[in-house]
Write a protein that holds these residues in place. Structure first.
Motif, PDB file in Angstrom:
ATOM      1  N   MET A   1       0.842  -1.165   0.000  1.00 33.11           N
ATOM      2  CA  MET A   1       0.000   0.000   0.000  1.00 33.11           C
ATOM      3  C   MET A   1       0.885   1.226   0.000  1.00 33.11           C
ATOM      4  SD  MET A   1      -2.625   1.177   2.986  1.00 33.11           S
ATOM      5  CE  MET A   1      -1.942  -0.030   4.012  1.00 33.11           C
ATOM      6  N   ALA A   2       0.400   2.287  -0.588  1.00 34.26           N
ATOM      7  CA  ALA A   2       1.204   3.482  -0.755  1.00 34.26           C
ATOM      8  C   ALA A   2       0.827   4.573   0.238  1.00 34.26           C
ATOM      9  CB  ALA A   2       1.048   3.995  -2.179  1.00 34.26           C
ATOM     10  N   LEU A   3       0.462   4.195   1.436  1.00 35.66           N
ATOM     11  CA  LEU A   3       0.078   5.183   2.436  1.00 35.66           C
ATOM     12  C   LEU A   3       1.279   6.021   2.829  1.00 35.66           C
ATOM     13  CD1 LEU A   3      -2.133   6.307   4.224  1.00 35.66           C
ATOM     14  CD2 LEU A   3      -1.545   4.603   5.922  1.00 35.66           C
ATOM     15  N   LYS A   4       1.152   7.321   2.699  1.00 36.39           N
ATOM     16  CA  LYS A   4       2.253   8.218   3.015  1.00 36.39           C
ATOM     17  C   LYS A   4       2.485   8.269   4.518  1.00 36.39           C
ATOM     18  CE  LYS A   4       1.375  11.089  -0.983  1.00 36.39           C
ATOM     19  NZ  LYS A   4       0.972  12.396  -1.460  1.00 36.39           N
ATOM     20  N   LYS A   5       3.730   8.442   4.904  1.00 36.45           N
ATOM     21  CA  LYS A   5       4.083   8.452   6.313  1.00 36.45           C
ATOM     22  C   LYS A   5       3.789   9.782   6.993  1.00 36.45           C
ATOM     23  CE  LYS A   5       5.511   4.334   6.023  1.00 36.45           C
ATOM     24  NZ  LYS A   5       4.619   3.302   6.460  1.00 36.45           N
ATOM     25  N   ASN A   6       3.551  10.854   6.241  1.00 36.74           N
ATOM     26  CA  ASN A   6       3.302  12.165   6.837  1.00 36.74           C
ATOM     27  C   ASN A   6       1.817  12.406   7.093  1.00 36.74           C
ATOM     28  OD1 ASN A   6       2.370  12.497   4.265  1.00 36.74           O
ATOM     29  ND2 ASN A   6       3.492  14.376   3.848  1.00 36.74           N
ATOM     30  N   ARG A  96       4.702  -2.571   8.944  1.00 36.20           N
ATOM     31  CA  ARG A  96       6.075  -2.459   9.467  1.00 36.20           C
ATOM     32  C   ARG A  96       7.001  -3.450   8.772  1.00 36.20           C
ATOM     33  NH1 ARG A  96       5.186  -2.977  15.570  1.00 36.20           N
ATOM     34  NH2 ARG A  96       3.001  -2.927  15.096  1.00 36.20           N
ATOM     35  N   LEU A  97       6.515  -4.654   8.523  1.00 30.27           N
ATOM     36  CA  LEU A  97       7.336  -5.651   7.825  1.00 30.27           C
ATOM     37  C   LEU A  97       7.627  -5.219   6.383  1.00 30.27           C
ATOM     38  CD1 LEU A  97       5.728  -8.961   9.127  1.00 30.27           C
ATOM     39  CD2 LEU A  97       8.024  -8.101   9.633  1.00 30.27           C
ATOM     40  N   LYS A  98       6.654  -4.625   5.726  1.00 23.42           N
ATOM     41  CA  LYS A  98       6.876  -4.129   4.364  1.00 23.42           C
ATOM     42  C   LYS A  98       7.916  -3.019   4.360  1.00 23.42           C
ATOM     43  CE  LYS A  98       2.373  -5.260   2.407  1.00 23.42           C
ATOM     44  NZ  LYS A  98       1.102  -4.714   1.893  1.00 23.42           N
ATOM     45  N   ASP A  99       7.841  -2.128   5.340  1.00 27.19           N
ATOM     46  CA  ASP A  99       8.840  -1.056   5.445  1.00 27.19           C
ATOM     47  C   ASP A  99      10.228  -1.636   5.668  1.00 27.19           C
ATOM     48  OD1 ASP A  99       6.897   0.878   5.101  1.00 27.19           O
ATOM     49  OD2 ASP A  99       6.713   1.333   7.246  1.00 27.19           O
ATOM     50  N   ARG A 101      11.266  -4.633   4.821  1.00 26.08           N
ATOM     51  CA  ARG A 101      11.673  -5.271   3.573  1.00 26.08           C
ATOM     52  C   ARG A 101      12.227  -4.248   2.588  1.00 26.08           C
ATOM     53  NH1 ARG A 101       6.922  -7.187   0.276  1.00 26.08           N
ATOM     54  NH2 ARG A 101       6.915  -4.965  -0.094  1.00 26.08           N
ATOM     55  N   ASP A 102      11.541  -3.120   2.471  1.00 26.78           N
ATOM     56  CA  ASP A 102      12.002  -2.066   1.558  1.00 26.78           C
ATOM     57  C   ASP A 102      13.372  -1.541   1.969  1.00 26.78           C
ATOM     58  OD1 ASP A 102       9.631  -2.380   0.182  1.00 26.78           O
ATOM     59  OD2 ASP A 102       8.678  -0.590   1.051  1.00 26.78           O
ATOM     60  N   GLU A 103      13.576  -1.357   3.262  1.00 28.25           N
ATOM     61  CA  GLU A 103      14.877  -0.887   3.755  1.00 28.25           C
ATOM     62  C   GLU A 103      15.971  -1.913   3.478  1.00 28.25           C
ATOM     63  OE1 GLU A 103      14.913   0.561   7.807  1.00 28.25           O
ATOM     64  OE2 GLU A 103      12.902   1.378   7.561  1.00 28.25           O
ATOM     65  N   LEU A 104      15.667  -3.182   3.699  1.00 29.91           N
ATOM     66  CA  LEU A 104      16.655  -4.229   3.445  1.00 29.91           C
ATOM     67  C   LEU A 104      16.986  -4.333   1.956  1.00 29.91           C
ATOM     68  CD1 LEU A 104      15.422  -7.003   5.885  1.00 29.91           C
ATOM     69  CD2 LEU A 104      17.519  -5.657   6.071  1.00 29.91           C
ATOM     70  N   GLN A 105      15.987  -4.176   1.103  1.00 31.66           N
ATOM     71  CA  GLN A 105      16.243  -4.205  -0.335  1.00 31.66           C
ATOM     72  C   GLN A 105      17.116  -3.025  -0.759  1.00 31.66           C
ATOM     73  OE1 GLN A 105      12.226  -4.438  -1.867  1.00 31.66           O
ATOM     74  NE2 GLN A 105      12.314  -6.674  -2.023  1.00 31.66           N
ATOM     75  N   ALA A 106      16.883  -1.863  -0.170  1.00 27.93           N
ATOM     76  CA  ALA A 106      17.702  -0.695  -0.487  1.00 27.93           C
ATOM     77  C   ALA A 106      19.134  -0.900  -0.028  1.00 27.93           C
ATOM     78  CB  ALA A 106      17.105   0.554   0.168  1.00 27.93           C
ATOM     79  N   LEU A 107      19.308  -1.479   1.154  1.00 24.32           N
ATOM     80  CA  LEU A 107      20.650  -1.772   1.654  1.00 24.32           C
ATOM     81  C   LEU A 107      21.340  -2.790   0.770  1.00 24.32           C
ATOM     82  CD1 LEU A 107      20.107  -1.941   5.516  1.00 24.32           C
ATOM     83  CD2 LEU A 107      21.478  -0.264   4.261  1.00 24.32           C
ATOM     84  N   SER A 108      20.626  -3.799   0.336  1.00 25.63           N
ATOM     85  CA  SER A 108      21.201  -4.818  -0.526  1.00 25.63           C
ATOM     86  C   SER A 108      21.655  -4.201  -1.851  1.00 25.63           C
ATOM     87  CB  SER A 108      20.177  -5.919  -0.785  1.00 25.63           C
ATOM     88  OG  SER A 108      20.668  -6.858  -1.693  1.00 25.63           O
ATOM     89  N   LYS A 109      20.846  -3.317  -2.384  1.00 28.49           N
ATOM     90  CA  LYS A 109      21.205  -2.641  -3.630  1.00 28.49           C
ATOM     91  C   LYS A 109      22.474  -1.805  -3.448  1.00 28.49           C
ATOM     92  CE  LYS A 109      19.384   0.435  -7.171  1.00 28.49           C
ATOM     93  NZ  LYS A 109      18.276   1.277  -7.605  1.00 28.49           N
ATOM     94  N   GLN A 110      22.558  -1.098  -2.330  1.00 29.70           N
ATOM     95  CA  GLN A 110      23.748  -0.291  -2.049  1.00 29.70           C
ATOM     96  C   GLN A 110      24.988  -1.171  -1.914  1.00 29.70           C
ATOM     97  OE1 GLN A 110      22.760   2.017   1.399  1.00 29.70           O
ATOM     98  NE2 GLN A 110      21.561   3.506   0.255  1.00 29.70           N
TER      99      GLN A 110
END
Length: 115
Positions: A1-6, A96-99, A101-110
């Motif tokens: 889901m694309a719910l904004k954090k702000n 929270r798990l999706k967030d 996952r997204d952080e881990l994918q970004a770290l993996s890419k880096q």
């Protein structure tokens, strides 16, 4: 889901803003408003909807049940009626798990770019 954090930065949101948060049509939000009594945005003098944080949270639950889990509208109504806070807790954990996952994918890419 694309719910904004702000989500807590504003008091009221227009139907257009809420539709963009979930990447759905405005007509779907109007339909859900009729189908789910827990979604009840305030309406101004000209019928313009003003969604509060509580309304958006209810939409988030309905979105999860209908769009992500694939329940029928009746199934979603039953889930909210019989396990309201339990459903909310589950959706929070999933988000929270999706967030994470997204952080881990970004770290993996880096890391891959460094190698």
């Amino acid at each position: 889901m694309a719910l904004k954090k702000n989500i807590e930065l504003k008091t009221y949101y227009t139907i257009k803003e809420v539709a963009a948060m979930f990447n759905v049509a405005e007509t779907l939000l109007r339909f859900w408003e009729k189908e789910f009594p827990n979604i009840s945005p305030e309406k101004g003098g000209r019928g313009i909807r003003r969604y509060k944080k509580e309304d958006i949270e209810q939409i988030r639950l309905v979105y999860h049940l209908v769009k992500e889990r694939g329940l029928t509208l009746q199934g979603a109504r039953d889930a909210l009626k019989h396990g309201g806070s339990n459903v909310n807790d589950k959706v929070n954990v999933i988000d929270r798990l999706k967030d994470l996952r997204d952080e881990l994918q970004a770290l993996s890419k880096q890391l891959n770019e460094l190698v």
